[in-house]
Write a protein that holds these residues in place. Structure first.
Motif, PDB file in Angstrom:
ATOM      1  N   TYR A  39       0.835  -1.195   0.000  1.00 46.19           N
ATOM      2  CA  TYR A  39       0.000   0.000   0.000  1.00 46.19           C
ATOM      3  C   TYR A  39       0.875   1.253   0.000  1.00 46.19           C
ATOM      4  N   ALA A  40       0.469   2.255  -0.801  1.00 45.68           N
ATOM      5  CA  ALA A  40       1.188   3.534  -0.848  1.00 45.68           C
ATOM      6  C   ALA A  40       0.214   4.639  -1.230  1.00 45.68           C
ATOM      7  N   PRO A  41      -0.841   4.855  -0.419  1.00 45.02           N
ATOM      8  CA  PRO A  41      -1.862   5.842  -0.777  1.00 45.02           C
ATOM      9  C   PRO A  41      -1.286   7.249  -0.827  1.00 45.02           C
ATOM     10  N   SER A  42      -1.878   8.097  -1.690  1.00 43.18           N
ATOM     11  CA  SER A  42      -1.300   9.421  -1.913  1.00 43.18           C
ATOM     12  C   SER A  42      -2.257  10.572  -1.623  1.00 43.18           C
ATOM     13  N   SER A  43      -3.476  10.289  -1.190  1.00 45.52           N
ATOM     14  CA  SER A  43      -4.449  11.352  -0.913  1.00 45.52           C
ATOM     15  C   SER A  43      -5.213  11.012   0.358  1.00 45.52           C
TER      16      SER A  43
END
Length: 332
Positions: A142-146
């Motif tokens: 996982y690497a969410p950006s918002s």
């Protein structure tokens, strides 16, 4: 399973799932929806009254959720704050709905021993480089950006923790970008279609190089139903239809299909932190559960979607002016 509780069932993807279930199975459906701006009761018109019930309410309302979950065989959790631009303006509703709401639902499902399916998004994985040969898989970190994608990532982790710690009978799915009927005109594809209908030039973020892996909402619905019925408890399944297209190509295709010059659009300022590319590897779903998309041809699905918006102006017209005014304020 004979009865389902579908949260967020008046929204875009949820309402398509409700229609799909009632058309393709004998199950009865109760929809729980708060009816924020993204929920629309008109999306649920014409459903069989003997098999469909609507309840207006908040998934954070523990008492209401408990009473509804107790009376069904399974919960399919679509309800979410999901618009990236909105999450950048005000993250708080995303925390409340996506985190607290999911917690409230899984606690009720745990208490009553109910089957639970959690709907998530490919945006929890961050993005890929445009020339990266890889796609997202169930093992991708996982690497969410918002604020939106980070709260969805958090809700996924809650469900997995409840499976491991409390034995919750849950499955999860992460899907690529949906298109089709009943989608709010703030979203990319319906915004461009309705702009062309209104004689307004479509709007393209930045250079339009961002790539999305498009899937028709009916194909998402059939995949969720397959997971609900045959998926292994505790497993995550990625849902995709091999529909990678960059935004520029999609806008130009819409214009061409609607009889306009393919370059008749305007570039507007890009979204902050706009992810470059999403791409789904859905072989686990296809191999284990035998699922295949009906709309494998994006052009055919897009043509059907354009036709739907042309024929259902009464559904989207009330949303249009306010949506465009909001985008105009943002320079988009």
């Amino acid at each position: 399973m004979k009865t389902l509780l579908v949260t967020g069932g008046a929204g875009f993807i949820g309402s398509n799932f409700v229609h799909y279930v009632l058309e393709h199975t004998e199950m009865s459906v109760t929809v729980l929806d708060k009816l924020t701006y993204a929920g629309n009761l008109a999306s649920l018109e014409g459903l069989p009254a003997e098999r469909f019930t609507f309840v207006r309410g908040d998934i954070c309302d523990a008492g209401l959720v408990d009473s509804l979950v107790a009376g069904v065989d399974a919960v399919v959790h679509y309800a979410a704050e999901s618009h990236n631009d909105n999450s950048l303006q005000d993250p708080r509703p995303f925390l409340e709905t996506n985190i607290i709401g999911t917690y409230t639902l899984i606690e009720a499902a745990r208490k009553h021993g109910k089957r639970f399916h959690h709907i998530s998004t490919d945006e929890v994985y961050g993005d890929l480089e445009l020339d990266d040969p890889q796609r997202f898989t169930e093992e991708t970190a996982y690497a969410p950006s918002s604020p939106y994608s980070s709260t969805k990532a958090g809700s996924d982790m809650l469900v997995r923790a409840w499976v491991r710690s409390f034995g919750l009978a849950a499955t999860l799915s992460n899907c690529s970008n949906n298109y089709g009927p009943y989608q709010h005109v703030e979203k990319f594809i319906p915004r461009q279609i309705t702009n062309v209908i209104d004689g307004i030039r479509p709007k393209l973020y930045g250079a339009g190089e961002n790539v999305r892996d498009w899937i028709h909402a009916d194909d998402h619905s059939s995949a969720v139903l397959a997971i609900l019925e045959r998926g292994r408890i505790g497993e995550t399944y990625l849902i995709g239809a091999d529909g990678e297209k960059n935004n520029k190509d999609v806008v130009e295709l819409i214009l061409s299909m609607m009889g306009q010059a393919p370059d008749a659009y305007d570039h507007v300022i890009d979204r902050p932190g706009h992810d470059l590319r999403y791409a789904i590897e859905s072989s686990k779903l296809r191999t284990e559960l035998g699922w295949e998309p009906e709309f494998a041809n994006f052009d055919a699905g897009l043509a059907e979607t354009i036709k739907w918006y042309r024929e259902h102006e009464g559904w989207w017209r009330p949303q249009k002016a306010a949506t465009e005014a909001k985008y105009k304020e943002q320079g988009q």
